[in-house]
Design a protein around this motif. Sequence first.
Motif, PDB file in Angstrom:
ATOM      1  N   ALA A  82       1.482   1.702   4.311  1.00  0.00           N
ATOM      2  CA  ALA A  82       1.118   2.959   4.997  1.00  0.00           C
ATOM      3  C   ALA A  82       2.164   3.360   6.024  1.00  0.00           C
ATOM      4  O   ALA A  82       2.013   4.389   6.667  1.00  0.00           O
ATOM      5  CB  ALA A  82      -0.237   2.812   5.681  1.00  0.00           C
ATOM      6  N   ASP A  83       3.189   2.536   6.209  1.00  0.00           N
ATOM      7  CA  ASP A  83       4.085   2.834   7.327  1.00  0.00           C
ATOM      8  C   ASP A  83       5.533   3.081   6.932  1.00  0.00           C
ATOM      9  O   ASP A  83       6.364   3.382   7.784  1.00  0.00           O
ATOM     10  CB  ASP A  83       4.010   1.728   8.393  1.00  0.00           C
ATOM     11  CG  ASP A  83       4.445   0.362   7.875  1.00  0.00           C
ATOM     12  OD1 ASP A  83       4.790   0.250   6.682  1.00  0.00           O
ATOM     13  OD2 ASP A  83       4.416  -0.589   8.670  1.00  0.00           O
ATOM     14  N   THR A 136      -1.689  -3.289   4.919  1.00  0.00           N
ATOM     15  CA  THR A 136      -2.921  -4.062   4.671  1.00  0.00           C
ATOM     16  C   THR A 136      -2.606  -5.020   3.531  1.00  0.00           C
ATOM     17  O   THR A 136      -2.169  -4.591   2.457  1.00  0.00           O
ATOM     18  CB  THR A 136      -4.091  -3.119   4.317  1.00  0.00           C
ATOM     19  OG1 THR A 136      -4.428  -2.375   5.486  1.00  0.00           O
ATOM     20  CG2 THR A 136      -5.315  -3.892   3.848  1.00  0.00           C
ATOM     21  N   THR A 137      -2.819  -6.302   3.779  1.00  0.00           N
ATOM     22  CA  THR A 137      -2.431  -7.291   2.768  1.00  0.00           C
ATOM     23  C   THR A 137      -3.436  -7.304   1.621  1.00  0.00           C
ATOM     24  O   THR A 137      -4.565  -6.826   1.756  1.00  0.00           O
ATOM     25  CB  THR A 137      -2.369  -8.721   3.359  1.00  0.00           C
ATOM     26  OG1 THR A 137      -3.707  -9.194   3.532  1.00  0.00           O
ATOM     27  CG2 THR A 137      -1.642  -8.749   4.702  1.00  0.00           C
ATOM     28  N   ARG A 138      -3.051  -7.903   0.512  1.00  0.00           N
ATOM     29  CA  ARG A 138      -3.975  -7.950  -0.633  1.00  0.00           C
ATOM     30  C   ARG A 138      -5.143  -8.891  -0.361  1.00  0.00           C
ATOM     31  O   ARG A 138      -6.125  -8.884  -1.086  1.00  0.00           O
ATOM     32  CB  ARG A 138      -3.232  -8.326  -1.912  1.00  0.00           C
ATOM     33  CG  ARG A 138      -2.473  -9.606  -1.861  1.00  0.00           C
ATOM     34  CD  ARG A 138      -1.630  -9.742  -3.132  1.00  0.00           C
ATOM     35  NE  ARG A 138      -0.601 -10.766  -2.982  1.00  0.00           N
ATOM     36  CZ  ARG A 138       0.631 -10.658  -3.461  1.00  0.00           C
ATOM     37  NH1 ARG A 138       1.008  -9.585  -4.099  1.00  0.00           N
ATOM     38  NH2 ARG A 138       1.501 -11.620  -3.294  1.00  0.00           N
ATOM     39  N   LEU A 181       0.420   5.295   1.819  1.00  0.00           N
ATOM     40  CA  LEU A 181       1.491   5.979   1.090  1.00  0.00           C
ATOM     41  C   LEU A 181       1.615   5.423  -0.324  1.00  0.00           C
ATOM     42  O   LEU A 181       1.949   6.140  -1.254  1.00  0.00           O
ATOM     43  CB  LEU A 181       2.813   5.803   1.848  1.00  0.00           C
ATOM     44  CG  LEU A 181       2.859   6.468   3.232  1.00  0.00           C
ATOM     45  CD1 LEU A 181       4.045   5.955   4.053  1.00  0.00           C
ATOM     46  CD2 LEU A 181       2.921   7.979   3.095  1.00  0.00           C
ATOM     47  N   GLN A 182       1.344   4.127  -0.482  1.00  0.00           N
ATOM     48  CA  GLN A 182       1.592   3.446  -1.761  1.00  0.00           C
ATOM     49  C   GLN A 182       0.701   2.207  -1.851  1.00  0.00           C
ATOM     50  O   GLN A 182       0.440   1.564  -0.826  1.00  0.00           O
ATOM     51  CB  GLN A 182       3.060   2.998  -1.769  1.00  0.00           C
ATOM     52  CG  GLN A 182       3.636   2.638  -3.097  1.00  0.00           C
ATOM     53  CD  GLN A 182       4.339   3.806  -3.778  1.00  0.00           C
ATOM     54  OE1 GLN A 182       4.758   4.743  -3.120  1.00  0.00           O
ATOM     55  NE2 GLN A 182       4.459   3.748  -5.083  1.00  0.00           N
ATOM     56  N   VAL A 183       0.259   1.877  -3.051  1.00  0.00           N
ATOM     57  CA  VAL A 183      -0.496   0.627  -3.285  1.00  0.00           C
ATOM     58  C   VAL A 183       0.060  -0.004  -4.547  1.00  0.00           C
ATOM     59  O   VAL A 183       0.299   0.695  -5.538  1.00  0.00           O
ATOM     60  CB  VAL A 183      -2.002   0.912  -3.517  1.00  0.00           C
ATOM     61  CG1 VAL A 183      -2.762  -0.377  -3.788  1.00  0.00           C
ATOM     62  CG2 VAL A 183      -2.615   1.630  -2.337  1.00  0.00           C
ATOM     63  N   ASP A 184       0.288  -1.321  -4.532  1.00  0.00           N
ATOM     64  CA  ASP A 184       0.743  -1.950  -5.778  1.00  0.00           C
ATOM     65  C   ASP A 184      -0.453  -2.492  -6.568  1.00  0.00           C
ATOM     66  O   ASP A 184      -1.592  -2.464  -6.086  1.00  0.00           O
ATOM     67  CB  ASP A 184       1.837  -2.998  -5.523  1.00  0.00           C
ATOM     68  CG  ASP A 184       1.312  -4.317  -4.955  1.00  0.00           C
ATOM     69  OD1 ASP A 184       0.081  -4.535  -4.931  1.00  0.00           O
ATOM     70  OD2 ASP A 184       2.141  -5.139  -4.530  1.00  0.00           O
ATOM     71  N   LEU A 185      -0.188  -2.977  -7.766  1.00  0.00           N
ATOM     72  CA  LEU A 185      -1.296  -3.346  -8.660  1.00  0.00           C
ATOM     73  C   LEU A 185      -2.019  -4.615  -8.230  1.00  0.00           C
ATOM     74  O   LEU A 185      -3.046  -4.969  -8.816  1.00  0.00           O
ATOM     75  CB  LEU A 185      -0.782  -3.485 -10.102  1.00  0.00           C
ATOM     76  CG  LEU A 185      -0.413  -2.167 -10.781  1.00  0.00           C
ATOM     77  CD1 LEU A 185       0.127  -2.422 -12.191  1.00  0.00           C
ATOM     78  CD2 LEU A 185      -1.596  -1.204 -10.845  1.00  0.00           C
ATOM     79  N   THR A 186      -1.516  -5.299  -7.196  1.00  0.00           N
ATOM     80  CA  THR A 186      -2.248  -6.460  -6.673  1.00  0.00           C
ATOM     81  C   THR A 186      -3.107  -6.069  -5.472  1.00  0.00           C
ATOM     82  O   THR A 186      -3.858  -6.884  -4.949  1.00  0.00           O
ATOM     83  CB  THR A 186      -1.284  -7.581  -6.238  1.00  0.00           C
ATOM     84  OG1 THR A 186      -0.589  -7.177  -5.045  1.00  0.00           O
ATOM     85  CG2 THR A 186      -0.278  -7.936  -7.318  1.00  0.00           C
TER      86      THR A 186
END
Length: 430
Positions: A322-323, A379-381, A312-317
Amino acid sequence: MNWETIYRRKVTDAASALSCIESGNRLYVGGAGGPAVLIDGLCARAPELRDVELIHILTFIEAPYVDPKYEGSFRDNSLFIGHNVRKAVQEGRADFTPIFLSEIPGLFQRKILPIDVALVSLSPPDEHGFCSYGVEVGTTKPAADSARVIIAEVNRQMPRTLGDSFIHVSRLNAIVETDYPLPEAVQGKSAAEYLRIGQIIAEMIPDGATLQMGIGSLPDAVLANLGSHKELGIHTELFSDGVVQLFEDGVITCSRKTFHPGKMIAGFLFGSQRLYDFVDNNPIVELHPTEYVNDPFNIAQNDNMVAINAALQVDLTGQVCADSIGPVFYSGVGGQLDFIRGAAKSKGGLPIIALPSTAKGDTISRISPLLPEGSGVTTTRNDVHYIVTEWGVADLYGKSIRQRARALIEIAHPNFRDELTYAARKLGYL
Ligand code: COA
């Protein structure tokens, strides 16, 4: 006593079968193909019951038990939130328990969430008295195996899938015979950005790869672009009709798989009647519990394992959500991290997260400087490798925060790139 006699003695109607359920019991509800008749029968008993907990993953049948009128009788507890319980969870009328798909069986087996009664849907018995769990083995078989009582619908239309997918009629406490078609999936969104994402991912996938595809609109978009590939294999928690088409086109053969060669391995299935006919008694398809299918160690035994999951979203790191949308729970982790980790350890593996660059008619960038407050990190960076949007691929693994921010801004929607660059500078990322 022969199994036919045992079977006949256990056949009853839904009301009698469900009469053993008591207030305070914890029930497991099978999901992909039923048991709709048992659910209706349970709801009819609502006035006599208090505090019955219903545990399940994604279910595709109706979930009438979350109706506010059953408050006090039933409390839903989703281990993965589907459309039929989402509103109830978001309004606080139902619970959500975060858990990896690979670890759900352990919750039951280790009695962290002991199951009193499992309500399941099965195929008719074979000549040896074994029923198949049909389209849903993944968490349903482990739940039933650990339950005190198993109440089964035996649905004439439930396909007999093979694998670690059977239960003998002697293990069932009550049987209700039914005959209704399984719920069918609606086609995923086919917007231009999904088609482009599908093309980009298809170009990354080598011939001979083994595929996992998560859930949502993405799997169809990817599969639709694989028509020219060769000797692909399947090892996934869930698959649908797109896989049948590629098998019939000779693209999916499973011939180069290094784990269960010659077999498609899955935990559950959801699609159209075409899929259900395809998997019926078909030796190329094997269903197994998720503690096996989703075990990252097993996943990694597949060389060239390509895991493709949506977000759903990803940050710049590179933190992937997804949940949830902010603090509002949307689905669950499911098998995302199981497969991202498994593919990361596979020889030649590709762990891929894909998402359209925007949401809500291009008004929101799904690549954002920070995750919105309350978002879960699915999912972690540290785990993330490839992020794909319709604008390209960002390879984040082993990259610094500065490199990640740059790579992600390059695959953000052009309308948002300037403001993302400005925000990244302010955060000290660039
Ligand atoms: N902000 C606000 N709204 C957003 C948003 C954002 N960043 N991102 C998406 N949305 C909205 C969409 O617009 C859409 O709304 P709509 O239905 O009104 O159009 C809705 O949220 C769903 O987004 P979409 O991208 O269409 O979802 P999908 O059906 O393709 O599923 C996931 C994508 C990530 C939700 C799905 O894959 C999932 O639940 N994953 C869980 C983890 C996983 O991958 N497990 C492996 C399989 S078990």
